[in-house]
Each structure stands twice: as C-alpha cells, then as structure tokens.
Design a protein around this motif. Structure first.
Motif, short mmCIF file in Angstrom:
data_model
loop_
_atom_site.label_atom_id
_atom_site.label_comp_id
_atom_site.label_asym_id
_atom_site.label_seq_id
_atom_site.Cartn_x
_atom_site.Cartn_y
_atom_site.Cartn_z
N GLY A 131 -34.53 -1.01 -7.86
CA GLY A 131 -35.40 -1.66 -6.91
C GLY A 131 -36.00 -0.71 -5.89
O GLY A 131 -35.66 0.47 -5.82
N GLU A 132 -36.90 -1.25 -5.08
CA GLU A 132 -37.59 -0.47 -4.05
C GLU A 132 -36.60 -0.05 -2.95
O GLU A 132 -35.77 -0.85 -2.52
N PRO A 133 -36.68 1.18 -2.46
CA PRO A 133 -35.80 1.62 -1.38
C PRO A 133 -35.97 0.75 -0.13
O PRO A 133 -37.05 0.23 0.15
N HIS A 134 -34.89 0.62 0.61
CA HIS A 134 -34.87 -0.17 1.82
C HIS A 134 -35.78 0.45 2.89
O HIS A 134 -35.83 1.67 3.04
N SER A 135 -36.51 -0.40 3.63
CA SER A 135 -37.35 0.05 4.73
C SER A 135 -36.79 -0.48 6.05
O SER A 135 -36.50 -1.67 6.16
N ASP A 136 -36.66 0.40 7.04
CA ASP A 136 -36.17 -0.04 8.35
C ASP A 136 -36.42 1.05 9.38
O ASP A 136 -36.72 2.21 9.03
N PHE A 137 -36.30 0.67 10.65
CA PHE A 137 -36.46 1.63 11.73
C PHE A 137 -35.70 1.14 12.96
O PHE A 137 -35.29 -0.02 13.04
N THR A 138 -35.48 2.04 13.90
CA THR A 138 -34.86 1.68 15.17
C THR A 138 -35.77 2.09 16.32
O THR A 138 -36.47 3.11 16.23
N ILE A 139 -35.77 1.28 17.37
CA ILE A 139 -36.48 1.61 18.60
C ILE A 139 -35.46 2.26 19.53
O ILE A 139 -34.47 1.63 19.91
N ASN A 140 -35.69 3.52 19.91
CA ASN A 140 -34.68 4.28 20.64
C ASN A 140 -34.86 4.26 22.15
O ASN A 140 -33.95 3.89 22.88
N GLU A 141 -36.03 4.68 22.62
CA GLU A 141 -36.25 4.84 24.05
C GLU A 141 -37.64 4.35 24.45
O GLU A 141 -38.59 4.44 23.67
N LEU A 142 -37.74 3.82 25.68
CA LEU A 142 -39.01 3.42 26.27
C LEU A 142 -39.17 4.19 27.58
O LEU A 142 -38.36 4.03 28.49
N THR A 143 -40.22 5.00 27.67
CA THR A 143 -40.41 5.83 28.85
C THR A 143 -41.78 5.56 29.46
O THR A 143 -42.81 5.83 28.82
N PRO A 144 -41.84 5.06 30.70
CA PRO A 144 -43.12 4.82 31.37
C PRO A 144 -43.68 6.11 31.93
O PRO A 144 -42.94 7.03 32.29
N ALA A 145 -45.00 6.19 32.02
CA ALA A 145 -45.66 7.38 32.56
C ALA A 145 -47.03 7.00 33.10
O ALA A 145 -47.55 5.92 32.80
N ARG A 146 -47.59 7.90 33.91
CA ARG A 146 -48.99 7.78 34.36
C ARG A 146 -49.66 9.14 34.23
O ARG A 146 -49.05 10.17 34.51
N THR A 147 -50.91 9.10 33.81
CA THR A 147 -51.68 10.34 33.77
C THR A 147 -52.05 10.76 35.18
O THR A 147 -51.86 9.99 36.15
N LYS A 148 -52.61 11.95 35.32
CA LYS A 148 -53.06 12.40 36.64
C LYS A 148 -54.15 11.49 37.20
O LYS A 148 -54.30 11.36 38.42
#
Length: 280
Positions: free
Chosen positions: A123-140
């Motif tokens: 069969g087709e290989p398993h597909s998955d992912f994890t969400i690790n970090e959320l980092t807020p930022a602002r440009t100059k």
C-alpha cells in the motif's frame, strides 16, 4: 499523487483550455522536478529525469481557438525493475509568442500539473506531519507574521496549506481567517516553515490563535497564545494549549498561469485504487 508497483501502468487525463482572445499553438510535455529543502523545484524547459522517461502523451502539439479546450491523455509506465522511492515531475502546457523578426527574446507562458509518484510494493506509505513551534514576529515596517515550524513525519512529500484565526485579543477583538502565504513542500523527515501574515494595524496582543495546516487528506490544528513584538523584532514562541488531528478533508484546487489552465481528472483515492487493482 499516486502510488504504483514496479511494472504498473496508469492513464490520467488532463484538460488544456485557451482562456485568451487569440488562437494559440500549445505544446504539452513532461518536465523534471525535484525537492530542494522546502521547495518543489521545476527543471528548466524540457529537462528530463527518470520519471519523465516513463511518461508518454497522446498529443504533443495542437492549436486552440479562443475558449476552446483539448483533452490530453498521459500514460505512466513504470519499469518492472524500478527501485522503491518517490519521484517528481510536471506535465507542462506552454504557449509562446512569435520570434521577433529583428531578433530578441521569445516570451513563453506555461502552466503545469505536478506529479508525486511513489514506487514500491504494497500500500501507499503513510502521510503525516507535526506542528512544532509558533513564533510571532514583525518586520521593520511593522507587518506582523506567524512563523510555524512543521516536520514531515510520514513517507510522502507534503504540500502545506492552511489558515489561522485570532480571538481573545485586546478589548476581546477577533480577526481572521488569515491564509498561509508562504507554503512549503516537505520531503519525508524534513522540517520546514510556513508563514501566516496579518494586517499591519493588528495590536500586539496577547491573542489566542487557532491554526490549521493541511496537506491532502491530512489535517492538524493547534491552539496557542501569542504576543506580537515591536517592529523589527521576533517574539517569544507561542504557548501551545491544545492539538487536534482532523478534520479529514481533501485540500484541492487548480493552477492557472497566463493563458493556459490544466486540470487533472480522476485523482481521488477510489480511482487510484482501481488503477492499481487493474494493473496488478
């Protein structure tokens, strides 16, 4: 996207449409592609690779009147000795301007359908992912964004899309949804980033963010608290309060470039399963 055993053959139909007001000469051909870190990279012009050598088309050139459409059938024939693993390519449709009489550059416009083809038994290989970090930022300039780190934990390449909603902000403000604006194509075991951008006038917070990322049928959501920093700075990582797997919905769409639109038919799991059964 498909999974085939060595020696299998499948057929896929594509539709090419001329949305311009002029008669167009269209060329259709396969081209090489690879994964480079977080990007799906197209080869130059008609560059070939192993997968393109397995692809044949029933039409290579044809003329389209304004508004006209043409169906092209692609055949993928996997050699019996093909090794296990995922391959990448694109089926392109291109139109070009006439060459200038005095010489110069000939303009070419093309649109394509990506191919993610996995080869191997079973069969087709398993597909998955994890969400690790959320980092807020602002440009100059003061534009806020959320940088999300994602790891592909499955056996297939992933194209990440998604959106974020903000709530419980200053004065109980709510905002969104905001779409992922910087996407990533991640190979197996690769970690990359996607970015969600927000309006410049958005207050720093704190905010509750509900983020959902998808790739095909795989969907994961997280809820976190974030505070945007001052312009030109990176904020503290968001505090993740919960994680959720699902909903299991297909993320679909179409790709249009210039004058040509290609739509790939029969890509549901049911059709792929039938194709595999018919070739085994």
């Amino acid at each position: 996207m498909d999974h085939l055993a060595p020696g299998a053959t499948v057929h896929r139909k594509l539709r090419v449409a001329n949305s311009s007001r002029e008669r167009r000469r269209v060329e259709v051909y396969p081209g090489a592609a690879t994964l480079d870190k977080e990007r799906f990279v197209f080869g130059t012009d008609r560059e070939a690779n192993e997968l393109t050598s397995w692809i044949s088309l029933d039409k290579g050139k044809f003329d389209l009147e304004p508004g006209a459409k043409q169906v092209v059938e692609a055949t993928v024939s996997v050699p019996p000795a093909a090794s296990k693993g995922e391959r990448y390519a694109v089926i392109w449709a291109s139109v070009g301007s006439a060459a200038p009489q005095s010489g110069g550059v000939r303009m070419v416009t093309r649109a394509g359908v990506r191919i993610y083809l996995d080869i191997g038994p079973g069969g087709e290989p398993h597909s998955d992912f994890t969400i690790n970090e959320l980092t807020p930022a602002r440009t100059k300039a003061g534009d806020p964004s959320l940088v999300v780190t994602v790891t592909n934990t499955g056996g297939r390449a992933l194209d990440m899309t998604g959106s974020a909603d903000l709530s419980e902000g200053p004065a109980s403000q709510r905002a969104g949804p905001f779409q992922v604006t910087s996407t990533a194509t991640l190979g197996p075991d690769v970690t990359g980033t996607v970015i969600v951008q927000f309006p410049q006038a958005l207050p720093n917070g704190p905010w509750k963010v509900d983020l959902t990322l998808k790739s095909g049928l795989v969907s994961h959501s997280v809820t976190a608290t974030i505070t945007f920093p001052d312009p030109g700075k990176t904020g503290k990582r968001g505090t993740i309060m919960s994680k959720l797997t699902g909903p299991w919905t297909l993320a679909g769409g179409s790709l249009m470039t210039g004058l040509i639109l290609l739509a790939l038919f029969s890509l549901t799991r049911r059709h792929r399963r039938k194709s595999r059964e018919a070739t085994n």
